[in-house]
Structure formats: structure tokens, C-alpha cells
Write an enzyme that holds these catalytic residues in place. Structure first.
Site, PDB file in Angstrom:
ATOM      1  N   THR A 124      49.167  39.420  32.509  1.00 15.27           N
ATOM      2  CA  THR A 124      48.437  39.583  31.556  1.00 15.27           C
ATOM      3  C   THR A 124      49.480  41.118  30.530  1.00 15.27           C
ATOM      4  O   THR A 124      50.267  41.168  30.862  1.00 15.27           O
ATOM      5  CB  THR A 124      47.082  39.790  31.820  1.00 15.27           C
ATOM      6  OG1 THR A 124      46.173  41.511  31.007  1.00 15.27           O
ATOM      7  CG2 THR A 124      47.689  41.732  32.805  1.00 15.27           C
ATOM      8  N   ASP A 125      48.517  40.563  29.106  1.00 13.54           N
ATOM      9  CA  ASP A 125      48.911  41.388  28.826  1.00 13.54           C
ATOM     10  C   ASP A 125      48.698  43.243  28.811  1.00 13.54           C
ATOM     11  O   ASP A 125      48.958  44.373  27.793  1.00 13.54           O
ATOM     12  CB  ASP A 125      48.232  41.016  26.690  1.00 13.54           C
ATOM     13  CG  ASP A 125      46.585  40.968  26.575  1.00 13.54           C
ATOM     14  OD1 ASP A 125      45.954  41.314  28.197  1.00 13.54           O
ATOM     15  OD2 ASP A 125      46.163  41.056  25.607  1.00 13.54           O
ATOM     16  N   GLU A 126      47.596  42.873  29.939  1.00 12.75           N
ATOM     17  CA  GLU A 126      47.508  44.221  30.030  1.00 12.75           C
ATOM     18  C   GLU A 126      48.448  45.229  30.447  1.00 12.75           C
ATOM     19  O   GLU A 126      48.442  46.694  30.712  1.00 12.75           O
ATOM     20  CB  GLU A 126      46.493  44.664  31.017  1.00 12.75           C
ATOM     21  CG  GLU A 126      45.125  43.999  30.746  1.00 12.75           C
ATOM     22  CD  GLU A 126      44.336  43.935  30.942  1.00 12.75           C
ATOM     23  OE1 GLU A 126      43.428  44.910  31.504  1.00 12.75           O
ATOM     24  OE2 GLU A 126      43.059  43.179  30.757  1.00 12.75           O
ATOM     25  N   TYR A 149      44.642  47.879  37.643  1.00  8.66           N
ATOM     26  CA  TYR A 149      44.631  46.229  38.180  1.00  8.66           C
ATOM     27  C   TYR A 149      46.220  46.131  36.748  1.00  8.66           C
ATOM     28  O   TYR A 149      47.463  45.370  37.762  1.00  8.66           O
ATOM     29  CB  TYR A 149      43.580  45.500  36.982  1.00  8.66           C
ATOM     30  CG  TYR A 149      44.204  44.371  36.698  1.00  8.66           C
ATOM     31  CD1 TYR A 149      44.563  43.112  37.109  1.00  8.66           C
ATOM     32  CD2 TYR A 149      43.864  44.351  35.069  1.00  8.66           C
ATOM     33  CE1 TYR A 149      44.608  41.723  36.776  1.00  8.66           C
ATOM     34  CE2 TYR A 149      44.185  42.549  34.320  1.00  8.66           C
ATOM     35  CZ  TYR A 149      44.513  41.672  35.736  1.00  8.66           C
ATOM     36  OH  TYR A 149      45.121  40.115  35.015  1.00  8.66           O
ATOM     37  N   LYS A 153      50.360  44.329  38.086  1.00  3.68           N
ATOM     38  CA  LYS A 153      50.466  43.230  37.780  1.00  3.68           C
ATOM     39  C   LYS A 153      51.480  43.222  37.098  1.00  3.68           C
ATOM     40  O   LYS A 153      52.562  42.727  37.190  1.00  3.68           O
ATOM     41  CB  LYS A 153      49.241  42.512  37.089  1.00  3.68           C
ATOM     42  CG  LYS A 153      47.926  42.584  37.186  1.00  3.68           C
ATOM     43  CD  LYS A 153      48.618  40.944  37.089  1.00  3.68           C
ATOM     44  CE  LYS A 153      48.967  39.501  37.232  1.00  3.68           C
ATOM     45  NZ  LYS A 153      48.162  38.233  37.876  1.00  3.68           N
TER      46      LYS A 153
HETATM   47  P1  NAD Z   1      39.724  34.890  38.878  1.00  5.00           P
HETATM   48  O1  NAD Z   1      39.206  36.484  39.149  1.00  5.00           O
HETATM   49  O2  NAD Z   1      38.772  34.070  38.218  1.00  5.00           O
HETATM   50  O3  NAD Z   1      40.442  33.938  40.168  1.00  5.00           O
HETATM   51  C1  NAD Z   1      41.169  34.607  41.057  1.00  5.00           C
HETATM   52  C2  NAD Z   1      41.382  33.719  41.751  1.00  5.00           C
HETATM   53  O4  NAD Z   1      42.193  33.912  43.281  1.00  5.00           O
HETATM   54  C3  NAD Z   1      40.413  33.180  43.506  1.00  5.00           C
HETATM   55  O5  NAD Z   1      40.013  32.163  43.442  1.00  5.00           O
HETATM   56  C4  NAD Z   1      41.151  34.207  44.168  1.00  5.00           C
HETATM   57  O6  NAD Z   1      39.774  33.364  45.091  1.00  5.00           O
HETATM   58  C5  NAD Z   1      41.794  33.723  44.181  1.00  5.00           C
HETATM   59  N1  NAD Z   1      42.439  34.600  45.654  1.00  5.00           N
HETATM   60  C6  NAD Z   1      42.838  35.857  45.232  1.00  5.00           C
HETATM   61  N2  NAD Z   1      42.747  36.725  45.830  1.00  5.00           N
HETATM   62  C7  NAD Z   1      43.751  36.155  47.060  1.00  5.00           C
HETATM   63  C8  NAD Z   1      44.647  35.921  47.934  1.00  5.00           C
HETATM   64  N3  NAD Z   1      44.122  36.944  48.233  1.00  5.00           N
HETATM   65  N4  NAD Z   1      45.252  34.475  48.278  1.00  5.00           N
HETATM   66  C9  NAD Z   1      44.765  33.824  47.561  1.00  5.00           C
HETATM   67  N5  NAD Z   1      44.082  33.887  46.693  1.00  5.00           N
HETATM   68  C10 NAD Z   1      43.395  34.335  46.475  1.00  5.00           C
HETATM   69  O7  NAD Z   1      40.304  35.360  37.965  1.00  5.00           O
HETATM   70  P2  NAD Z   1      41.358  33.929  36.517  1.00  5.00           P
HETATM   71  O8  NAD Z   1      40.445  34.734  36.135  1.00  5.00           O
HETATM   72  O9  NAD Z   1      41.097  33.203  36.724  1.00  5.00           O
HETATM   73  O10 NAD Z   1      42.772  34.907  36.910  1.00  5.00           O
HETATM   74  C11 NAD Z   1      44.101  34.360  36.848  1.00  5.00           C
HETATM   75  C12 NAD Z   1      45.500  34.678  36.698  1.00  5.00           C
HETATM   76  O11 NAD Z   1      45.285  35.152  35.209  1.00  5.00           O
HETATM   77  C13 NAD Z   1      44.951  36.287  37.704  1.00  5.00           C
HETATM   78  O12 NAD Z   1      46.734  36.338  37.920  1.00  5.00           O
HETATM   79  C14 NAD Z   1      44.767  37.388  36.061  1.00  5.00           C
HETATM   80  O13 NAD Z   1      45.437  38.637  36.819  1.00  5.00           O
HETATM   81  C15 NAD Z   1      45.839  36.475  35.234  1.00  5.00           C
HETATM   82  N6  NAD Z   1      45.025  36.522  33.261  1.00  5.00           N
HETATM   83  C16 NAD Z   1      43.209  36.489  33.898  1.00  5.00           C
HETATM   84  C17 NAD Z   1      43.032  36.921  32.177  1.00  5.00           C
HETATM   85  C18 NAD Z   1      41.366  36.649  32.268  1.00  5.00           C
HETATM   86  O14 NAD Z   1      41.226  36.979  30.702  1.00  5.00           O
HETATM   87  N7  NAD Z   1      40.791  35.627  32.945  1.00  5.00           N
HETATM   88  C19 NAD Z   1      44.107  37.027  31.338  1.00  5.00           C
HETATM   89  C20 NAD Z   1      45.322  37.353  31.415  1.00  5.00           C
HETATM   90  C21 NAD Z   1      46.009  37.549  33.098  1.00  5.00           C
HETATM   91  P1  TYD Z   2      36.750  42.342  30.646  1.00  2.00           P
HETATM   92  O1  TYD Z   2      36.033  41.252  30.554  1.00  2.00           O
HETATM   93  O2  TYD Z   2      36.302  43.198  31.670  1.00  2.00           O
HETATM   94  O3  TYD Z   2      37.800  42.105  30.316  1.00  2.00           O
HETATM   95  P2  TYD Z   2      39.685  43.375  30.505  1.00  2.00           P
HETATM   96  O4  TYD Z   2      39.010  44.771  30.607  1.00  2.00           O
HETATM   97  O5  TYD Z   2      40.669  42.274  30.951  1.00  2.00           O
HETATM   98  O6  TYD Z   2      40.030  43.163  28.959  1.00  2.00           O
HETATM   99  O7  TYD Z   2      36.208  43.163  29.394  1.00  2.00           O
HETATM  100  C1  TYD Z   2      36.642  42.950  28.340  1.00  2.00           C
HETATM  101  C2  TYD Z   2      36.492  44.108  26.724  1.00  2.00           C
HETATM  102  O8  TYD Z   2      34.611  44.351  27.365  1.00  2.00           O
HETATM  103  C3  TYD Z   2      36.719  46.027  27.567  1.00  2.00           C
HETATM  104  O9  TYD Z   2      36.795  46.006  26.577  1.00  2.00           O
HETATM  105  C4  TYD Z   2      35.956  45.939  28.665  1.00  2.00           C
HETATM  106  C5  TYD Z   2      34.648  45.316  27.889  1.00  2.00           C
HETATM  107  N1  TYD Z   2      33.117  45.890  28.464  1.00  2.00           N
HETATM  108  C6  TYD Z   2      32.373  45.827  27.886  1.00  2.00           C
HETATM  109  O10 TYD Z   2      31.711  46.838  26.824  1.00  2.00           O
HETATM  110  N2  TYD Z   2      31.078  45.779  28.823  1.00  2.00           N
HETATM  111  C7  TYD Z   2      30.456  44.701  30.489  1.00  2.00           C
HETATM  112  O11 TYD Z   2      29.670  45.021  30.637  1.00  2.00           O
HETATM  113  C8  TYD Z   2      32.558  44.596  30.202  1.00  2.00           C
HETATM  114  C9  TYD Z   2      32.150  44.029  31.561  1.00  2.00           C
HETATM  115  C10 TYD Z   2      33.398  44.954  29.259  1.00  2.00           C
END
Ligand code: NAD
Ligand code: TYD
Length: 342
Positions: A124-126, A149, A153
Site C-alpha cells: 500500500t502507499d500508506e 496497519y 504492511k
Molecule cells: P479486504 O479486507 O477486502 O480482504 C482481505 C481478504 O483477506 C479477506 O478475504 C480475508 O478473509 C482474507 N484474510 C484475512 N486474513 C487472512 C488470513 N490470515 N489467511 C487467509 N486469508 C485472510 O482487503 P482488500 O481491500 O481487498 O485489500 C487486499 C490487499 O490490498 C491487502 O493486502 C491490502 O493491504 C492491500 N491494499 C488495499 C487497498 C484498498 O484500498 N483496499 C489499498 C492498497 C493496498
Molecule cells: P478509508 O476508506 O478507511 O481508507 P484509508 O484509511 O486506508 O485511506 O478512509 C479513507 C479516508 O476517509 C481517510 O482519510 C479516512 C476518511 N474517512 C472518513 O472521513 N469517514 C469515514 O467514515 C471513513 C471510514 C474514512
């Protein structure tokens, strides 16, 4: 050819699998997922009847689970599995360290012993932490995570690089900005705000709402992941972004305008602890090396995402109520689907 996808029942992993099984019918895709609260097999319903798709329930922290599921001669592991929500990591970080750090190391060890062709790790970019105004996070900048988090990562990334450096494992890391699109668990900003807006409910805005995030449609991200999987250079890290940094308040105003609801629904609430102010990702490397760039303009992607949530309100309701766990029981006949963190 077999690809071992972890966390494929989540938001991004399920999009990757829906794309991959259809586009590559000769490739077996194994979805290995613990089905925590975020894992929803309904997300795979469009493809779960296809012969090149297989689901195995298991935990990436368990050697036994992974060894029982991973085939010999596996061409790639694509590691999406993670605890992914910052707010949850602030409440308790233990599960984040377990899955994101220990789970990644477990997969790396097994990938090495099983001689897996390539290990793609989704980050992630975080991990870069908050950027200054006009500063862009590029692949060569130091990592500076702020939330539990992001710290977990970051640790996982270091372990992936160590496995490449020490043992020569073929690894690639991707760092993506904030994804949005269909099937996203409604605890994250956009799915939460869309479903609240559709019902005329208030939308919580953390603090002043002036935090910036870069938004990318999930289908643009998974297209990039397919390219990195097949053509990315071993040992490299690639940034994948939407080239679309926006302040949270601006995102929410665009959304409210699109659904015809008043801005008075925006309700400022207590800010997130340690809230990062600005994420802005520089994704010029992947364009220069692999020719990928985002194609879905934000307002277009947002409109189709709103329509998806409108058309799939039952999915949101089942997700919120926990009823989606029934899908696993119906499909795979187990009576005790994991409800960790539910
Ligand atoms: P999500 O939370 O929707 O899904 C996570 C999945 O992992 C779920 O299906 C869960 O059941 C599974 N999981 C959790 N713990 C597990 C374990 N111990 N063993 C096997 N499976 C397990 O997450 P997402 O939003 O689809 O993100 C996927 C990946 O991308 C993550 O690694 C996250 O850090 C990364 N990511 C997400 C975003 C975003 O905007 N959603 C942005 C940057 C990076
Ligand atoms: P989020 O979707 O939780 O992603 P991330 O924290 O990984 O960037 O949040 C996106 C942005 O929105 C973050 O700045 C937190 C803000 N946020 C709110 O303002 N209200 C909300 O209810 C949530 C869930 C997030």
C-alpha cells in the site's frame, strides 16, 4: 499453470480472480482465504462455477493449511490476504501483526521450499506515511508508516525483500493507493458513504475532511497486477495509482451531487487518531517500464460504482448483517464458517 491467490474473497483479490479466471482459462486459480469478516464468497459468484477456479479455506499463518492447499509446480503466489482497515488496527493491532507479518513470512518460506515461480506481494502507499504538500511518494523513498496497519504492511515488505535478497526468491511488490469499486466492504469510506447517501443517511467525515487520498478504480489496479505478475522485473517494487489525489470532502461532494443528495448529510465527527494528512503516489515507473497507466476517470468509475451499490443493495444488507457467511455453508457444506472479527 496454477496461481495461488491469498485473500481472494476480499475486495481487490476477488476482482483479480474474476478477471484472471475468465481471461486465462488454461490457468488454475486457487483462492486461499480464511474467510474473516472481510472475506465474502458471494464476490466470486460470477466465476465460481468455472473449471479453472478452486476455493480452499485456510489461514496464511498456518503452515499446515498452506501446505495442504498449494500445488507442486505452482507458477505464482499472489498475496492479497491481510487485515486491511486502519480504524480496526487502531482499536487492536494484534491480528494485523499476525496476518500481515507472520502470515507473509509463512507464505515466503513455503514459496521458497515449493519452488514457486514468482511471489507477488500486494502492499500500500500508506507505507510511505503522510506526504508534504507537493511531495509525491516514489519507489526509492524511505518508508515511514504511521498507523499500526501501515507498520504491519511495511514489516511484510521488508520480509519480502529479504527473501529476494537472501534466497533469490523471485518477488515483486506492488503499492497501490485507495481502491474503490464494486464488492468493497462497507466499512471503508466510499462504500459506506455511497450506501448512506443512497438512503439519505448522514456521512461521517473524520476531522476537517481535508485529508487527501489518491483514488484508483479496482479494475485499473487488477489490470496492473496482471501485468506486473507476468512482466514485472524480479526484486522490484511498482507503484500503482489513479493519478487522482482528492480531499475527502471533495470526494464526498462529488458523490452527493451524483446521487442528488444535499451536502448537509456531511457530518464532521472526531478525527481518526494519528490520521495521515496526505497520500500522493508517483506511478511513473510502471508506465515507463511496463506501459501501464490508469484508464478509468474518477467520475466515470464513481458513477458505475454507485450504480453497482444501487443494484446490489441486498449484497450490502447481507454484508452488514453477516448473512453472507451462509453462502459458504451453502456452497461448501461446512457448518462452522469462520466469523473472526465479525
Ligand atoms: P479486504 O479486507 O477486502 O480482504 C482481505 C481478504 O483477506 C479477506 O478475504 C480475508 O478473509 C482474507 N484474510 C484475512 N486474513 C487472512 C488470513 N490470515 N489467511 C487467509 N486469508 C485472510 O482487503 P482488500 O481491500 O481487498 O485489500 C487486499 C490487499 O490490498 C491487502 O493486502 C491490502 O493491504 C492491500 N491494499 C488495499 C487497498 C484498498 O484500498 N483496499 C489499498 C492498497 C493496498
Ligand atoms: P478509508 O476508506 O478507511 O481508507 P484509508 O484509511 O486506508 O485511506 O478512509 C479513507 C479516508 O476517509 C481517510 O482519510 C479516512 C476518511 N474517512 C472518513 O472521513 N469517514 C469515514 O467514515 C471513513 C471510514 C474514512
Amino acid at each position: 499453470m496454477a496461481i495461488f491467490v491469498t485473500g481472494g474473497a476480499g475486495f481487490i483479490g476477488s476482482q483479480f480472480i474474476r478477471d484472471t479466471v475468465v481471461q486465462n482459462p488454461d490457468e488454475l486459480v486457487i483462492n486461499f482465504d480464511a474467510l474473516t469478516y472481510a472475506g465474502n464468497l458471494e464476490n466470486l459468484a460470477p466465476v465460481d462455477h468455472l473449471p479453472n477456479y478452486r476455493m480452499v479455506k485456510g489461514d496464511i499463518c498456518s503452515d499446515a493449511d498452506v501446505l495442504a492447499a498449494i500445488p507442486d509446480g505452482c507458477s505464482a503466489v499472489v498475496n492479497f490476504a491481510a487485515e486491511s482497515h486502519v480504524d480496526r488496527s487502531i482499536l487492536s493491532a494484534t491480528e494485523f501483526v499476525k496476518t500481515n507479518v507472520l502470515g507473509t513470512q509463512t507464505l515466503l518460506d513455503i514459496a521458497r521450499h515449493k519452488k514457486v515461480g514468482r511471489f507477488v506481494h500486494i502492499s500500500t502507499d500508506e507505507v510511505g506515511g503522510s506526504m508534504e504538500p507537493n511531495q509525491w511518494f516514489s519507489e526509492d523513498m524511505p518508508l515511514n508508516p504511521s498507523s499500526p496497519y501501515a507498520a504491519s504492511k511495511t514489516a511484510a515488505e521488508h520480509l519480502v525483500r529479504a527473501a529476494h535478497h537472501t534466497f533469490g526468491l523471485d518477488t515483486v511488490i506492488t503499492r497501490t493507493s485507495n481502491n474503490y469499486g464494486p464488492y468493497q466492504f462497507p466499512e471503508k469510506l466510499l462504500p459506506l458513504a455511497i450506501s448512506n447517501a443512497l438512503h439519505g443517511r448522514n456521512i461521517p467525515v473524520y476531522g476537517d475532511g481535508l485529508q487527501e487520498r489518491d483514488w484508483i478504480h479496482v479494475a485499473d489496479n487488477t489490470r496492473a497486477l496482471g501485468i506486473v505478475l507476468r512482466r514485472g522485473r524480479s526484486g522490484q517494487t511498482y507503484h500503482i495509482g489513479g493519478r487522482n489525489p482528492l480531499k475527502n470532502l471533495d470526494v464526498l461532494k462529488i458523490l452527493l451531487k451524483a446521487v442528488g443528495q444535499p451536502e448537509s448529510l456531511l457530518t464532521h465527527v472526531t478525527d481518526r487518531l494519528g490520521h495521515d494528512r496526505r497520500y500522493a503516489i508517483d506511478c511513473s515507473k510502471i508506465l515507463a517500464e511496463l506501459g501501464w497507466e490508469p484508464e478509468i476517470p474518477f467520475e466515470e468509475g464513481l458513477a458505475s460504482t454507485i450504480k453497482w451499490y444501487q443494484d446490489n443493495q441486498k449484497w450490502v444488507e447481507r454484508t452488514r448483517s453477516g448473512e453472507y457467511k451462509e453462502y459458504y455453508r451453502r456452497m461448501y457444506g461446512e457448518t462452522s464458517a469462520d466469523t473472526t472479527n465479525a
